[in-house]
Design a protein around this motif. Structure first.
Motif, PDB file in Angstrom:
ATOM      1  N   GLU A  85       0.766  -1.299   0.104  1.00 46.23           N
ATOM      2  CA  GLU A  85      -0.028   0.010   0.060  1.00 46.23           C
ATOM      3  C   GLU A  85       0.872   1.257  -0.013  1.00 46.23           C
ATOM      4  O   GLU A  85       0.536   2.236  -0.591  1.00 46.23           O
ATOM      5  CB  GLU A  85      -0.858  -0.081   1.376  1.00 46.23           C
ATOM      6  CG  GLU A  85      -2.058   1.043   1.186  1.00 46.23           C
ATOM      7  CD  GLU A  85      -3.111   0.906   2.383  1.00 46.23           C
ATOM      8  OE1 GLU A  85      -4.109   1.694   2.295  1.00 46.23           O
ATOM      9  OE2 GLU A  85      -2.592   0.346   3.183  1.00 46.23           O
ATOM     10  N   TYR A  86       1.763   1.170   0.586  1.00 43.42           N
ATOM     11  CA  TYR A  86       2.744   2.444   0.726  1.00 43.42           C
ATOM     12  C   TYR A  86       3.364   2.704  -0.567  1.00 43.42           C
ATOM     13  O   TYR A  86       3.410   3.965  -1.041  1.00 43.42           O
ATOM     14  CB  TYR A  86       4.073   2.308   1.535  1.00 43.42           C
ATOM     15  CG  TYR A  86       5.354   1.653   1.267  1.00 43.42           C
ATOM     16  CD1 TYR A  86       6.319   2.007   0.380  1.00 43.42           C
ATOM     17  CD2 TYR A  86       5.635   0.193   1.051  1.00 43.42           C
ATOM     18  CE1 TYR A  86       7.263   1.737  -0.271  1.00 43.42           C
ATOM     19  CE2 TYR A  86       6.467  -0.342   0.646  1.00 43.42           C
ATOM     20  CZ  TYR A  86       7.349   0.303  -0.013  1.00 43.42           C
ATOM     21  OH  TYR A  86       8.433  -0.145  -0.785  1.00 43.42           O
ATOM     22  N   GLU A  89       0.302   4.565  -2.747  1.00 42.39           N
ATOM     23  CA  GLU A  89       0.124   5.783  -2.089  1.00 42.39           C
ATOM     24  C   GLU A  89       1.221   6.739  -2.632  1.00 42.39           C
ATOM     25  O   GLU A  89       1.110   7.942  -3.254  1.00 42.39           O
ATOM     26  CB  GLU A  89       0.041   5.875  -0.638  1.00 42.39           C
ATOM     27  CG  GLU A  89      -1.218   5.397  -0.253  1.00 42.39           C
ATOM     28  CD  GLU A  89      -2.478   5.727  -0.772  1.00 42.39           C
ATOM     29  OE1 GLU A  89      -2.471   7.002  -1.097  1.00 42.39           O
ATOM     30  OE2 GLU A  89      -3.334   4.774  -1.136  1.00 42.39           O
ATOM     31  N   LYS A 122       2.127   4.212   6.018  1.00 46.27           N
ATOM     32  CA  LYS A 122       1.858   2.977   5.449  1.00 46.27           C
ATOM     33  C   LYS A 122       3.225   2.122   5.300  1.00 46.27           C
ATOM     34  O   LYS A 122       3.194   0.769   5.280  1.00 46.27           O
ATOM     35  CB  LYS A 122       1.115   3.205   4.090  1.00 46.27           C
ATOM     36  CG  LYS A 122      -0.257   3.807   4.547  1.00 46.27           C
ATOM     37  CD  LYS A 122      -1.128   3.793   3.170  1.00 46.27           C
ATOM     38  CE  LYS A 122      -2.410   4.576   3.502  1.00 46.27           C
ATOM     39  NZ  LYS A 122      -3.241   3.837   4.490  1.00 46.27           N
ATOM     40  N   SER A 126       3.901  -1.650   6.689  1.00 45.82           N
ATOM     41  CA  SER A 126       4.393  -2.887   5.925  1.00 45.82           C
ATOM     42  C   SER A 126       5.603  -3.554   6.540  1.00 45.82           C
ATOM     43  O   SER A 126       5.568  -4.606   6.512  1.00 45.82           O
ATOM     44  CB  SER A 126       4.734  -2.393   4.588  1.00 45.82           C
ATOM     45  OG  SER A 126       3.427  -1.965   3.936  1.00 45.82           O
TER      46      SER A 126
END
Length: 167
Positions: A85-86, A89, A122, A126
């Motif tokens: 997800e990081y 983004e 994020k 992770s």
């Protein structure tokens, strides 16, 4: 009554310009826009359906949220693509920021810092969930500025420039 611009046209308020830009980019990429009133920095992208839910742009923050959500689709994010997800983004942010730079739209430092904080959060999550390293370009972006945010601080303390954990 709208004031005339030097070219004889009419000035649009910033919100009108922002909305026109978002709608133009959405049309260019065949993305459907849905406006909401949930706040300037809340957005969602339905990737496979090419729909984004974004705030009605009133100021830069809501405009940038719209660009960011469009960016998720433009850069090709797909559910189940295996990207953390990081990284999603960061890529959506980088696309939106690049768009602004290419179109001479200044991006305020507070917007960049806000995005840095979200991406750092994020990324930290992770790594805490077992990821072994991070993309160096993302770590470099987070390392560009210490701003007191706990997640930014965590990245500074725990990741080297190559994205490797230092502890």
């Amino acid at each position: 009554m709208q004031e005339e611009s030097p070219s004889g046209g009419h000035w649009l308020p910033a919100s009108g310009k922002y909305k026109a830009i978002l709608e133009g980019e959405a049309a260019r990429h065949k993305i459907r826009l849905r406006y909401h009133k949930k706040g300037a920095q809340w957005g969602r992208a339905a990737l496979e359906w090419k729909i984004v839910w974004i705030p009605t742009p009133a100021r830069f923050a809501s405009f940038f949220t719209g660009l960011h959500e469009i960016g998720h689709i433009v850069v090709g994010h797909k559910g189940g693509d295996g990207k953390p997800e990081y990284l999603w983004e960061y890529e959506a942010f980088a696309w939106a920021r690049k768009y602004c730079v290419e179109h001479n739209i200044p991006v305020p430092a507070r917007t960049v810092n806000y995005e840095r904080e979200i991406i750092a959060e994020k990324l930290r999550k992770s790594l805490e969930n077992g990821m072994k390293s991070a993309r160096p370009v993302v770590v470099e972006f987070i390392h560009q500025k210490k701003n007191g945010d706990p997640d930014v601080k965590w990245v500074w303390q725990n990741l080297d420039a190559d994205g490797k954990l230092v502890r």
